[in-house]
Every structure is written in structure tokens, then in C-alpha cells.
Design a protein around this motif. Structure first.
Motif, short mmCIF file in Angstrom:
data_model
loop_
_atom_site.label_atom_id
_atom_site.label_comp_id
_atom_site.label_asym_id
_atom_site.label_seq_id
_atom_site.Cartn_x
_atom_site.Cartn_y
_atom_site.Cartn_z
N LEU A 1 0.80 -1.21 0.26
CA LEU A 1 -0.02 0.11 -0.23
C LEU A 1 0.87 1.16 -0.02
O LEU A 1 1.52 1.48 0.92
CB LEU A 1 -1.01 -0.09 1.37
CG LEU A 1 -2.01 -1.19 1.55
CD1 LEU A 1 -2.46 -0.89 2.81
CD2 LEU A 1 -2.65 -1.61 0.24
N GLN A 2 0.50 2.14 -1.01
CA GLN A 2 1.15 3.28 -0.80
C GLN A 2 0.61 4.08 0.34
O GLN A 2 -0.66 4.16 0.69
CB GLN A 2 0.62 4.40 -1.95
CG GLN A 2 1.17 5.74 -1.96
CD GLN A 2 -0.49 6.52 -1.58
OE1 GLN A 2 -1.46 5.82 -1.81
NE2 GLN A 2 -0.57 7.71 -1.37
N LEU A 3 1.29 4.93 1.18
CA LEU A 3 1.13 5.50 2.24
C LEU A 3 1.94 6.67 2.73
O LEU A 3 1.53 7.80 3.19
CB LEU A 3 1.24 4.42 3.57
CG LEU A 3 0.76 4.95 4.86
CD1 LEU A 3 -0.86 5.35 4.68
CD2 LEU A 3 1.02 4.05 5.97
N ALA A 4 3.07 6.66 2.17
CA ALA A 4 3.99 7.86 2.64
C ALA A 4 3.68 9.34 2.08
O ALA A 4 3.84 10.15 2.64
CB ALA A 4 5.67 7.54 2.13
N LEU B 1 3.40 -7.09 9.27
CA LEU B 1 3.77 -5.84 8.67
C LEU B 1 5.08 -5.95 7.94
O LEU B 1 6.13 -6.78 8.33
CB LEU B 1 4.04 -4.71 10.06
CG LEU B 1 4.52 -3.39 9.70
CD1 LEU B 1 3.24 -2.83 8.71
CD2 LEU B 1 4.75 -2.63 11.00
N GLY B 2 5.18 -5.18 6.61
CA GLY B 2 6.52 -5.04 6.00
C GLY B 2 6.35 -3.73 5.55
O GLY B 2 5.60 -2.73 5.83
N THR B 3 7.30 -3.37 5.08
CA THR B 3 7.38 -1.89 4.25
C THR B 3 7.76 -2.22 2.80
O THR B 3 8.59 -3.13 2.28
CB THR B 3 8.79 -1.19 5.00
OG1 THR B 3 10.06 -1.80 4.62
CG2 THR B 3 8.54 -1.12 6.30
N ILE C 1 3.61 -1.35 4.08
CA ILE C 1 3.23 0.05 3.97
C ILE C 1 4.05 0.61 3.16
O ILE C 1 5.35 0.51 3.48
CB ILE C 1 3.19 0.54 5.25
CG1 ILE C 1 4.13 0.29 6.14
CG2 ILE C 1 1.70 -0.14 5.92
CD1 ILE C 1 4.18 1.43 7.35
N GLY C 2 3.83 1.64 2.26
CA GLY C 2 4.87 2.59 1.71
C GLY C 2 5.59 3.49 2.49
O GLY C 2 4.56 4.28 3.38
N VAL C 3 6.78 3.61 2.71
CA VAL C 3 7.51 4.49 3.79
C VAL C 3 8.29 5.33 2.83
O VAL C 3 9.11 6.34 3.61
CB VAL C 3 8.34 3.68 4.81
CG1 VAL C 3 7.57 3.03 5.62
CG2 VAL C 3 9.39 2.67 4.34
#
Length: 354
Positions: free
Chosen positions: A253-256, A312-314, A280-282
């Protein structure tokens, strides 16, 4: 235990490769010479990714014309006047459309994967285009003797073969690019098109066993091309509950670049399937500044307040150059962001006592 971290897929092409693509398009460079230069670009990409400490590698899509159209590269029965995708800065991308059936992939993603795996012994991830995106290749006016229903049956079979070929070729994970999910809600706020996309993708994903689906993921973002997006203004809360209906083991998921990550994470917390992992996008590929490892760490720690750490991953928000001609981001900037993601994820794992 550590927090896994993975790239999304595309990386900027070097200026030398960009010049080669231009020369090839004008007939000044033949297919074999271009293939050699793309192989060199893949080798360089893998080496530089290893240098960032990335535990999972990608080929950077150095041989793809775009993340979306590689399956039809070289297909003669195409018309250029397909669906137009508008971006916030005013530029557009236009898909082709087919003019006859039956529909068959001309190139399968496993060819890129096998070539990359010959150059490294590290885990290699492979991105593929979601069948929902390719469903847009069928024209508005029906094709005589080849109905949309016939096309969708052929498309599902081809998409399954594309994914299965990558699994069989040893992909660490196969990632379906589903950027059209959020865009569909802009084009059709009722959600009907999105529901059709979900159903088609699940028709394909449902052909894989639960064990196989642990190595299959879905990536969503609001698009990222020439430093612009096509659907960042669409509320994630409208997409995520439906997105998590997909029969995948991993979600990217794009999140940053989200204005309110807490709100998005709360929606993820509520709807994430019980056995899935969310990356999650960081890092934001569109932002010209390089995130610090500490910024990445803090983004991971925020996500860990909502998502169990063992799920959870990044990742990066999206690919850095999904179209081969996108030179808006430099390779140096992309690799610097990736290194920040890797280091920041490790800092967060340390902070969490992992």
C-alpha cells in the motif's frame, strides 16, 4: 524476527539505456543490440540494489516498455486509441486496444524473472500486471466474432499462466500491479467498475492454492508517472475494504504520500484479512527529497500501532519509473530512497525489540 522490506518494481532507466530506447524506436538500433543493453541495465540494477542492503531484489523493469503493456509488446492486432488515463499535472497516458481475438500474451513476465535470476543468487521478486488493467484493452464497440466475455475468459487464462510461470521460475513473490483500482473510483464513484475489477482478479487468484497465495501480493497506489498521480484525491476508505477482498497473501500500500496516515492505518486495521501481510509505503518516489532512515523508522513505528508486527512489512509507495520513458526521477535518487527504506526498517525493528 525482522520486518520484511521489498521494492515495488520499476526503477529509472539510465541515460544510456534511455538513448538506446530512442535509437531503437527510430530504427537506428536493432533488437539484439537493445536486448544486450537492457541485460547490462538489469545487471547494474541488481548490483546497485544489493549495495543498498535490500534483502529482496527486482530487475527494475529495465526490459519492459511499461509495467502495464509488456504482455502485448509486439502484438500486431492493436489500435492506439484505447483508454486515456489523465494525471493531475495535465499529462495523459493512453492504452492500446485489441482489434481481434483470441487474446494471447506475447511476452510473459517469467522471461524477465529468469533472466534476472541468472545474474544473482538473492531472492528476486517479479511484478506482473493485474488482469483488471488488461481488461481495459477491449474496445467500447464489440469485436465481431469475439465478445467481451470471450476476451475475459482468455484474459483470465493468460493472467493465470503469467503468475504461475513466475512462481514456477522461483519468484520470491509475484506482485500484481493494481493501480487502476483507485483510479476506477474516480471514473465510476458508484464502485461498479471496481467491483468488476475485484471479481476478475479473484477469478484468477482463486485458481491458486492457499500456500501459493502466500507468495502472491497486490500493489495499489494512486499512480506515479512524471512526478504526478492520477487518483491521489480518492479516499482510501473507499478502496481498502474492497481491496482486501482480493485472495492474496500480501498487500503493498502506498502510504508515505498520504496526508493522514493514521486514518488510513485505522482502515487497514479494521479490514486486513486475518492471514495477510501488509507492506506499507515508507518512501515517496515522487518527492525529490530523500527520506532519512529516522523518518522511515517513525513511519514504521506508527504503522506498528495499528498492525501486528508479524504481519507488517515496508515498501516504496510505488515504482520509480513505471513507463520506460519516465525520466523524472534519477537512478541515484531512487537507490538513495531504497537504502533509506532498508536502513529505517532495520531501525524500527531494533526499536521494537525484534
Amino acid at each position: 524476527m525482522t520486518i520484511p522490506t521489498e521494492p515495488i518494481g520499476s526503477l529509472p532507466r539510465s541515460s544510456a539505456l534511455g538513448q538506446s530506447l530512442t535509437a531503437h524506436a527510430s530504427g537506428q538500433l536493432d533488437d539484439s543490440d537493445l536486448a544486450k543493453r537492457q541485460e547490462q541495465a538489469v545487471a547494474d540494477t541488481l548490483t546497485q540494489l544489493e549495495g543498498t542492503g535490500s534483502p529482496v531484489l527486482v530487475d527494475g523493469e529495465q526490459g519492459k516498455p511499461s509495467f502495464a503493456t509488456y504482455p502485448v509488446a509486439g502484438l500486431s492486432s492493436l489500435s492506439p486509441d484505447g483508454v486515456v488515463i489523465p494525471f493531475a499535472d495535465g499529462h495523459t497516458r493512453q492504452l492500446p486496444c485489441i482489434t481481434e481475438g483470441p487474446f494471447r500474451y506475447q511476452v510473459r513476465a517469467e522471461t524477465y524473472l529468469r533472466a534476472a535470476r541468472q545474474l544473482t543468487d538473492k531472492p528476486v521478486k517479479q511484478a506482473v500486471i493485474a488482469p483488471s488493467a488488461l481488461s481495459l484493452l477491449y474496445p467500447a464497440a464489440p469485436i465481431d466474432g469475439y465478445s467481451r466475455e470471450d476476451f475475459l475468459r482468455d484474459l483470465a487464462d493468460e493472467a493465470e499462466a503469467d503468475i504461475r510461470g513466475c512462481l514456477d521460475a522461483g519468484a520470491h513473490v509475484v506482485q500484481l500491479d493494481f493501480t487502476e483500482g483507485r483510479l476506477s473510483l474516480k471514473l465510476d464513484p458508484s464502485g461498479g467498475v471496481l467491483d468488476d475489477f475485484i471479481a476478475l482478479n479473484n477469478e484468477v487468484l482463486g485458481r491458486f492454492s492457499p500456500e501459493e497465495r502466500t507468495r502472491i501480493g497486490v500493489h495499489t497506489c494512486p499512480g506515479g508517472d512524471q512526478d504526478s498521480t492520477h487518483s491521489l484525491d480518492i479516499d482510501y476508505a473507499e478502496l481498502l475494504p474492497r481491496l482486501f477482498q482480493l485472495k492474496a497473501g500480501n498487500f503493498y500500500l502506498q502510504l508515505a504520500s498520504e496526508a493522514d496516515p493514521d486514518r488510513v492505518l485505522a482502515v487497514v486495521q479494521e479490514h486486513l484479512p486475518p492471514t495477510a501481510r501488509v507492506f506499507i509505503g515508507v518512501t515517496d518516489p515522487i518527492d525529490p527529497s530523500v527520506e532519512t532512515p529516522e523518518q522511515v523508522r517513525d513511519r514504521v513505528l506508527l504503522a506498528a500501532r495499528y498492525i501486528p508486527v508479524d504481519r507488517l512489512g515496508t515498501c516504496d509507495d510505488c515504482g520509480f519509473a513505471p513507463f520506460a520513458d519516465d525520466a523524472s526521477t534519477s537512478r541515484d535518487l531512487a537507490f538513495a530512497k531504497i537504502e533509506a527504506r532498508v536502513r529505517g526498517t532495520a531501525l524500527a525493528a531494533q526499536e521494537l525489540g525484534l
